[in-house]
Design a protein around this motif. Structure first.
Motif, PDB file in Angstrom:
ATOM      1  N   MET A  39       0.815  -1.188   0.000  1.00 41.94           N
ATOM      2  CA  MET A  39       0.000   0.000   0.000  1.00 41.94           C
ATOM      3  C   MET A  39       0.866   1.261   0.000  1.00 41.94           C
ATOM      4  N   PHE A  40       1.987   1.208   0.710  1.00 42.55           N
ATOM      5  CA  PHE A  40       2.900   2.347   0.774  1.00 42.55           C
ATOM      6  C   PHE A  40       3.471   2.647  -0.610  1.00 42.55           C
ATOM      7  N   ILE A  41       3.775   1.608  -1.373  1.00 44.77           N
ATOM      8  CA  ILE A  41       4.333   1.783  -2.710  1.00 44.77           C
ATOM      9  C   ILE A  41       3.334   2.494  -3.621  1.00 44.77           C
ATOM     10  N   ILE A  42       2.061   2.195  -3.472  1.00 44.50           N
ATOM     11  CA  ILE A  42       1.037   2.863  -4.278  1.00 44.50           C
ATOM     12  C   ILE A  42       1.018   4.352  -3.955  1.00 44.50           C
ATOM     13  N   GLY A  43       1.126   4.691  -2.685  1.00 38.62           N
ATOM     14  CA  GLY A  43       1.181   6.094  -2.277  1.00 38.62           C
ATOM     15  C   GLY A  43       2.405   6.808  -2.829  1.00 38.62           C
ATOM     16  N   VAL A  44       3.554   6.133  -2.783  1.00 41.00           N
ATOM     17  CA  VAL A  44       4.785   6.708  -3.315  1.00 41.00           C
ATOM     18  C   VAL A  44       4.643   6.940  -4.819  1.00 41.00           C
ATOM     19  N   LEU A  45       4.116   5.973  -5.526  1.00 35.92           N
ATOM     20  CA  LEU A  45       3.928   6.139  -6.973  1.00 35.92           C
ATOM     21  C   LEU A  45       2.952   7.268  -7.283  1.00 35.92           C
ATOM     22  N   PHE A  46       1.890   7.389  -6.484  1.00 41.74           N
ATOM     23  CA  PHE A  46       0.924   8.471  -6.682  1.00 41.74           C
ATOM     24  C   PHE A  46       1.589   9.834  -6.495  1.00 41.74           C
ATOM     25  N   VAL A  47       2.397   9.992  -5.445  1.00 44.18           N
ATOM     26  CA  VAL A  47       3.074  11.261  -5.188  1.00 44.18           C
ATOM     27  C   VAL A  47       4.044  11.578  -6.323  1.00 44.18           C
ATOM     28  N   ILE A  48       4.764  10.592  -6.815  1.00 41.43           N
ATOM     29  CA  ILE A  48       5.697  10.817  -7.925  1.00 41.43           C
ATOM     30  C   ILE A  48       4.948  11.214  -9.189  1.00 41.43           C
ATOM     31  N   ILE A  49       3.846  10.561  -9.481  1.00 43.96           N
ATOM     32  CA  ILE A  49       3.063  10.889 -10.680  1.00 43.96           C
ATOM     33  C   ILE A  49       2.493  12.300 -10.582  1.00 43.96           C
ATOM     34  N   VAL A  50       1.985  12.671  -9.409  1.00 49.85           N
ATOM     35  CA  VAL A  50       1.465  14.032  -9.224  1.00 49.85           C
ATOM     36  C   VAL A  50       2.594  15.050  -9.397  1.00 49.85           C
ATOM     37  N   GLY A  51       3.762  14.755  -8.867  1.00 50.36           N
ATOM     38  CA  GLY A  51       4.912  15.654  -9.023  1.00 50.36           C
ATOM     39  C   GLY A  51       5.306  15.834 -10.474  1.00 50.36           C
ATOM     40  N   ILE A  52       5.333  14.744 -11.224  1.00 46.82           N
ATOM     41  CA  ILE A  52       5.663  14.829 -12.649  1.00 46.82           C
ATOM     42  C   ILE A  52       4.624  15.664 -13.384  1.00 46.82           C
TER      43      ILE A  52
ATOM     44  N   GLY B 219       5.788  20.722  -7.494  1.00 47.09           N
ATOM     45  CA  GLY B 219       5.994  19.453  -8.184  1.00 47.09           C
ATOM     46  C   GLY B 219       7.370  18.868  -7.912  1.00 47.09           C
ATOM     47  N   ILE B 220       8.372  19.736  -7.878  1.00 40.54           N
ATOM     48  CA  ILE B 220       9.729  19.269  -7.560  1.00 40.54           C
ATOM     49  C   ILE B 220       9.772  18.724  -6.141  1.00 40.54           C
ATOM     50  N   MET B 221       9.093  19.403  -5.209  1.00 41.27           N
ATOM     51  CA  MET B 221       9.049  18.920  -3.828  1.00 41.27           C
ATOM     52  C   MET B 221       8.324  17.571  -3.747  1.00 41.27           C
ATOM     53  N   PHE B 222       7.233  17.422  -4.482  1.00 39.11           N
ATOM     54  CA  PHE B 222       6.527  16.137  -4.518  1.00 39.11           C
ATOM     55  C   PHE B 222       7.456  15.042  -5.037  1.00 39.11           C
ATOM     56  N   LEU B 223       8.195  15.338  -6.103  1.00 38.40           N
ATOM     57  CA  LEU B 223       9.116  14.341  -6.654  1.00 38.40           C
ATOM     58  C   LEU B 223      10.185  13.958  -5.636  1.00 38.40           C
ATOM     59  N   LEU B 224      10.771  14.940  -4.980  1.00 37.61           N
ATOM     60  CA  LEU B 224      11.815  14.649  -3.995  1.00 37.61           C
ATOM     61  C   LEU B 224      11.278  13.810  -2.836  1.00 37.61           C
ATOM     62  N   VAL B 225      10.107  14.146  -2.341  1.00 38.46           N
ATOM     63  CA  VAL B 225       9.512  13.379  -1.243  1.00 38.46           C
ATOM     64  C   VAL B 225       9.166  11.965  -1.702  1.00 38.46           C
ATOM     65  N   GLY B 226       8.585  11.846  -2.887  1.00 37.71           N
ATOM     66  CA  GLY B 226       8.226  10.523  -3.401  1.00 37.71           C
ATOM     67  C   GLY B 226       9.432   9.631  -3.615  1.00 37.71           C
ATOM     68  N   ILE B 227      10.461  10.195  -4.228  1.00 39.63           N
ATOM     69  CA  ILE B 227      11.676   9.407  -4.473  1.00 39.63           C
ATOM     70  C   ILE B 227      12.362   9.073  -3.149  1.00 39.63           C
ATOM     71  N   GLY B 228      12.424  10.061  -2.241  1.00 38.13           N
ATOM     72  CA  GLY B 228      13.049   9.810  -0.935  1.00 38.13           C
ATOM     73  C   GLY B 228      12.325   8.719  -0.148  1.00 38.13           C
ATOM     74  N   CYS B 229      11.011   8.774  -0.124  1.00 38.97           N
ATOM     75  CA  CYS B 229      10.249   7.745   0.587  1.00 38.97           C
ATOM     76  C   CYS B 229      10.394   6.391  -0.092  1.00 38.97           C
ATOM     77  N   GLY B 230      10.462   6.387  -1.413  1.00 38.73           N
ATOM     78  CA  GLY B 230      10.663   5.131  -2.126  1.00 38.73           C
ATOM     79  C   GLY B 230      12.002   4.498  -1.802  1.00 38.73           C
TER      80      GLY B 230
END
Length: 68
Positions: free
Chosen positions: A1-14, A50-61
């Motif tokens: 479930m966590f991976i789905i959240g990480v992917l969602f945050v990365i997609i929103v950031g992109i 968006g850059i912040m979303f990407l950084l958080v998503g990648i960092g959490c991943g």
């Protein structure tokens, strides 16, 4: 479930970095009458977010790979 959240945050950031006009149309354009355009400051702030979303998503991943 966590991976789905990480992917969602990365997609929103992109999406926020690559298509700030679309984000404006979804979130703000309905509030005005006529054809309103986003300001340059709004575009910059959406891209920064968006850059912040990407950084958080990648960092959490990355951190989730090391969590046991």
């Amino acid at each position: 479930m966590f991976i789905i959240g990480v992917l969602f945050v990365i997609i929103v950031g992109i999406l926020m970095v690559s298509k700030p006009q679309l984000v404006f149309e979804i979130t703000e354009a309905w509030k005005s009458n006529g054809s309103a355009e986003p300001t340059k400051a709004y575009i910059r702030s959406i891209r920064f977010g968006g850059i912040m979303f990407l950084l958080v998503g990648i960092g959490c991943g990355i951190l989730s790979l090391f969590a046991v």
